[in-house]
Design an enzyme around this catalytic site. Structure first.
Site, short mmCIF file in Angstrom:
data_model
loop_
_atom_site.label_atom_id
_atom_site.label_comp_id
_atom_site.label_asym_id
_atom_site.label_seq_id
_atom_site.Cartn_x
_atom_site.Cartn_y
_atom_site.Cartn_z
N GLU A 137 -10.45 11.89 -4.71
CA GLU A 137 -9.23 12.12 -5.87
C GLU A 137 -7.98 11.34 -5.50
OE1 GLU A 137 -10.55 14.99 -4.20
OE2 GLU A 137 -11.85 15.42 -5.89
N TYR A 140 -8.71 1.23 -5.00
CA TYR A 140 -9.88 1.80 -5.38
C TYR A 140 -10.57 1.05 -6.49
CZ TYR A 140 -8.16 5.46 -2.40
OH TYR A 140 -7.65 6.40 -1.43
C1 LIG Z 1 -3.09 2.59 -0.82
C2 LIG Z 1 -2.62 1.92 0.61
C3 LIG Z 1 -3.49 2.73 1.56
C4 LIG Z 1 -3.09 0.33 0.31
O1 LIG Z 1 -2.93 -0.35 1.48
P1 LIG Z 1 -2.57 -1.92 2.06
O2 LIG Z 1 -3.02 -2.19 3.35
O3 LIG Z 1 -1.19 -2.02 1.67
O4 LIG Z 1 -3.71 -2.42 0.82
P2 LIG Z 1 -4.41 -3.74 1.12
O5 LIG Z 1 -3.49 -4.67 1.58
O6 LIG Z 1 -5.58 -3.67 1.71
O7 LIG Z 1 -4.51 -4.06 -0.51
C5 LIG Z 1 -5.84 -4.00 -1.18
C6 LIG Z 1 -5.87 -3.91 -2.54
O8 LIG Z 1 -5.18 -2.73 -2.89
C7 LIG Z 1 -4.35 -3.11 -4.34
N1 LIG Z 1 -3.06 -2.88 -4.31
C8 LIG Z 1 -2.25 -2.96 -3.07
N2 LIG Z 1 -0.91 -2.87 -3.15
C9 LIG Z 1 -0.83 -2.75 -4.57
C10 LIG Z 1 0.26 -2.49 -5.15
N3 LIG Z 1 1.50 -2.36 -4.97
N4 LIG Z 1 -0.04 -2.40 -6.62
C11 LIG Z 1 -1.26 -2.51 -7.21
N5 LIG Z 1 -2.20 -2.87 -6.32
C12 LIG Z 1 -2.02 -2.68 -5.10
C13 LIG Z 1 -4.89 -4.61 -4.60
O9 LIG Z 1 -6.00 -4.40 -5.32
C14 LIG Z 1 -5.20 -5.10 -3.34
O10 LIG Z 1 -6.05 -6.23 -3.37
P3 LIG Z 1 -5.41 -7.60 -3.28
O11 LIG Z 1 -4.45 -7.78 -2.05
O12 LIG Z 1 -6.63 -8.47 -3.17
O13 LIG Z 1 -4.79 -7.77 -4.60
C15 LIG Z 1 -1.14 2.02 1.03
O14 LIG Z 1 -0.44 1.58 -0.21
C16 LIG Z 1 -0.72 3.46 1.08
O15 LIG Z 1 -0.81 3.87 2.21
N6 LIG Z 1 -0.10 4.02 0.35
C17 LIG Z 1 0.57 5.50 0.53
C18 LIG Z 1 -0.69 6.35 0.60
C19 LIG Z 1 -1.53 6.41 -0.43
O16 LIG Z 1 -1.30 6.40 -1.57
N7 LIG Z 1 -2.90 6.67 -0.23
C20 LIG Z 1 -3.92 6.95 -0.98
C21 LIG Z 1 -4.29 8.42 -1.10
S1 LIG Z 1 -5.80 8.88 -2.25
#
Ligand SMILES: CC(C)(COP(=O)(O)OP(=O)(O)OC[C@H]1O[C@@H](n2cnc3c(N)ncnc32)[C@H](O)[C@@H]1OP(=O)(O)O)[C@@H](O)C(=O)NCCC(=O)NCCS
Length: 156
Positions: A107, A119
């Site tokens: 979720e 995702y």
């Molecule tokens: C979601 C989260 C874990 C992603 O972590 P991250 O280390 O920044 O992600 P990555 O650098 O590995 O990015 C992987 C992919 O995520 C997506 N992504 C990352 N940041 C994004 C943004 N700001 N907008 C849209 N897509 C994004 C892209 O598809 C990206 O792939 P790409 O770099 O090839 O375009 C981080 O933003 C976070 O901790 N957010 C707050 C907590 C949260 O929302 N957790 C999920 C709960 S279900």
């Protein structure tokens, strides 16, 4: 920066509390919830650790009989956009695959666009909506599903 993925342990609790608060605010898990999750059965919790020992991210998966559930995933604000979230997610999916599980569910709040982007790019599909799922915000959650193919190279 070289980041190591390793299993989470109780020694990480303080850093995980900070990470939860930074990432989820008033909806952060409590100390008790974090400790129950990282020590509970049928779960795999991983942390992404910097060379100086700082925990930059973490995530967990619950393994049911035929379905796994991504329980949480979080990367510290300063460490985002460098592939850590994807590394953690891939490792959690690999844990489910190694357990012989063929679908992963999760979720995610409808306003968490980076997470939804991650995702979708990992192959998850949107399969439902849960109204008022998160408290106290009342935000809705997308329900997402990833079908795994059985890999004969991986022991079941
Ligand atoms: C979601 C989260 C874990 C992603 O972590 P991250 O280390 O920044 O992600 P990555 O650098 O590995 O990015 C992987 C992919 O995520 C997506 N992504 C990352 N940041 C994004 C943004 N700001 N907008 C849209 N897509 C994004 C892209 O598809 C990206 O792939 P790409 O770099 O090839 O375009 C981080 O933003 C976070 O901790 N957010 C707050 C907590 C949260 O929302 N957790 C999920 C709960 S279900």
């Amino acid at each position: 920066m070289t980041v190591t993925l390793r299993p989470a342990g109780l020694e990480d609790t303080d850093q995980l509390v900070q990470l939860e608060t930074e990432c989820f605010g008033v909806e952060a898990w409590t100390v008790a919830m974090i400790e129950d999750e990282i020590t509970g059965p049928y779960r795999a919790y991983l942390v992404a650790q910097a060379p100086d020992g700082t925990v930059l991210g973490y995530g967990g998966v619950f393994m049911g009989l035929d379905s796994a559930e991504i329980m949480t995933l979080a990367v510290a604000t300063a460490a985002r956009g460098q592939g850590l979230g994807r590394q953690l997610l891939d490792a959690l999916i690999a844990e489910a695959r190694q357990a012989g599980i063929l679908q992963v569910m999760l979720e995610v709040a409808v306003d968490l666009e980076p997470a939804i982007g991650l995702y979708l790019s990992a192959g998850f599909e949107n399969v439902g909506l849960r109204r008022n799922y998160y408290q106290p915000s009342g935000r809705d959650a997308h329900v997402m599903r990833l079908a795994l193919t059985a890999d004969p190279a991986v022991p079941r």
